[in-house]
Design a protein around this motif. Sequence first.
Motif, PDB file in Angstrom:
ATOM      1  N   ARG A 268       0.823  -1.213   0.000  1.00  0.00           N
ATOM      2  CA  ARG A 268       0.000   0.000   0.000  1.00  0.00           C
ATOM      3  C   ARG A 268       0.854   1.259   0.000  1.00  0.00           C
ATOM      4  O   ARG A 268       0.483   2.278  -0.579  1.00  0.00           O
ATOM      5  CB  ARG A 268      -0.936   0.007   1.209  1.00  0.00           C
ATOM      6  CG  ARG A 268      -2.038  -1.042   1.131  1.00  0.00           C
ATOM      7  CD  ARG A 268      -3.013  -0.911   2.272  1.00  0.00           C
ATOM      8  NE  ARG A 268      -4.087  -1.888   2.196  1.00  0.00           N
ATOM      9  CZ  ARG A 268      -5.073  -1.978   3.069  1.00  0.00           C
ATOM     10  NH1 ARG A 268      -5.124  -1.143   4.108  1.00  0.00           N
ATOM     11  NH2 ARG A 268      -6.010  -2.897   2.921  1.00  0.00           N
ATOM     12  N   SER A 269       2.000   1.185   0.662  1.00  0.00           N
ATOM     13  CA  SER A 269       2.917   2.326   0.688  1.00  0.00           C
ATOM     14  C   SER A 269       4.022   2.177  -0.348  1.00  0.00           C
ATOM     15  O   SER A 269       4.889   3.054  -0.467  1.00  0.00           O
ATOM     16  CB  SER A 269       3.536   2.480   2.086  1.00  0.00           C
ATOM     17  OG  SER A 269       2.528   2.689   3.055  1.00  0.00           O
ATOM     18  N   ASN A 270       4.019   1.063  -1.067  1.00  0.00           N
ATOM     19  CA  ASN A 270       4.951   0.811  -2.167  1.00  0.00           C
ATOM     20  C   ASN A 270       6.418   0.823  -1.745  1.00  0.00           C
ATOM     21  O   ASN A 270       7.264   1.417  -2.418  1.00  0.00           O
ATOM     22  CB  ASN A 270       4.725   1.813  -3.306  1.00  0.00           C
ATOM     23  CG  ASN A 270       5.284   1.302  -4.635  1.00  0.00           C
ATOM     24  OD1 ASN A 270       5.269   0.103  -4.895  1.00  0.00           O
ATOM     25  ND2 ASN A 270       5.772   2.210  -5.464  1.00  0.00           N
ATOM     26  N   PHE A 271       6.726   0.145  -0.624  1.00  0.00           N
ATOM     27  CA  PHE A 271       8.127   0.004  -0.261  1.00  0.00           C
ATOM     28  C   PHE A 271       8.371  -1.357   0.381  1.00  0.00           C
ATOM     29  O   PHE A 271       7.434  -2.049   0.802  1.00  0.00           O
ATOM     30  CB  PHE A 271       8.589   1.133   0.673  1.00  0.00           C
ATOM     31  CG  PHE A 271       8.114   1.025   2.107  1.00  0.00           C
ATOM     32  CD1 PHE A 271       8.812   0.291   3.054  1.00  0.00           C
ATOM     33  CD2 PHE A 271       6.962   1.699   2.517  1.00  0.00           C
ATOM     34  CE1 PHE A 271       8.384   0.214   4.368  1.00  0.00           C
ATOM     35  CE2 PHE A 271       6.517   1.631   3.832  1.00  0.00           C
ATOM     36  CZ  PHE A 271       7.236   0.883   4.763  1.00  0.00           C
ATOM     37  N   VAL A 272       9.647  -1.735   0.421  1.00  0.00           N
ATOM     38  CA  VAL A 272      10.065  -2.980   1.051  1.00  0.00           C
ATOM     39  C   VAL A 272      11.077  -2.654   2.141  1.00  0.00           C
ATOM     40  O   VAL A 272      12.019  -1.889   1.907  1.00  0.00           O
ATOM     41  CB  VAL A 272      10.685  -3.956   0.026  1.00  0.00           C
ATOM     42  CG1 VAL A 272      11.299  -5.167   0.731  1.00  0.00           C
ATOM     43  CG2 VAL A 272       9.636  -4.424  -0.970  1.00  0.00           C
ATOM     44  N   HIS A 273      10.862  -3.212   3.318  1.00  0.00           N
ATOM     45  CA  HIS A 273      11.797  -3.069   4.430  1.00  0.00           C
ATOM     46  C   HIS A 273      12.804  -4.205   4.357  1.00  0.00           C
ATOM     47  O   HIS A 273      12.438  -5.372   4.194  1.00  0.00           O
ATOM     48  CB  HIS A 273      11.025  -3.136   5.755  1.00  0.00           C
ATOM     49  CG  HIS A 273      11.909  -3.336   6.961  1.00  0.00           C
ATOM     50  ND1 HIS A 273      12.198  -2.308   7.843  1.00  0.00           N
ATOM     51  CD2 HIS A 273      12.548  -4.438   7.441  1.00  0.00           C
ATOM     52  CE1 HIS A 273      12.978  -2.782   8.804  1.00  0.00           C
ATOM     53  NE2 HIS A 273      13.212  -4.065   8.582  1.00  0.00           N
TER      54      HIS A 273
END
Length: 222
Positions: free
Chosen positions: A112-117
Amino acid sequence: MTFYQHWRNVPANAWRWPNFSPAEIACRGTGKILVNADALDRLQELRVMLGKPLIVNSAYRSPEHNRTVGGARASKHLEGTAFDISMANHDPVAFIAAARKAGFKGIGTYPRSNFVHIDTGPARSWGDPFPARVSSFAPDQPPAREHLAESRTLKASGAAGVGTIGAAGVEVTQQALAEAQGAILPLMPYLDSLRWLFVALALGGIAVTIYARLDDWQRGRR
């Protein structure tokens, strides 16, 4: 690990990661930075492996900023070993595979926030899967300035320059920021002014385009 009260205090000769700057790795809320050489070595390796910029949304977080953003008490961001990377210019599946190969064992997905941790902590994973894409990336499209430059209406009116600058300003800025993300942090206070400048140029371009089309119509060119 080496801690600095502000990223500007990091000596130039102590920074050995060419594709990143201290400003990108520093705490977004305080400017403090904890330099974890091992984690940064892995991040640089990942950058080289992928061959394209990594847009770092969040790296080190000071304890006070971590509380402000609602981070976990034992967040790896506090240790300088975690990075939240935007997927705006990456295929999540390929990115995660490369991250694991570079030595990042903690993987969290946030479609949903378009990132990968990613972090160097114990092997674990969490989050929702990214939705399937028709292709790894959005199809290439000619830049807006090229569409305008080929416009018969604008060519006839002699207004291609104004229209091109107005419509392409934001596009060009976004591309420049993606390629030089660290360098623009000192310019943050001026971005609002630049935004309004591009809005004004875009409106001017639209006005010229409308005028040109009306002129074409009056001359029976449509």
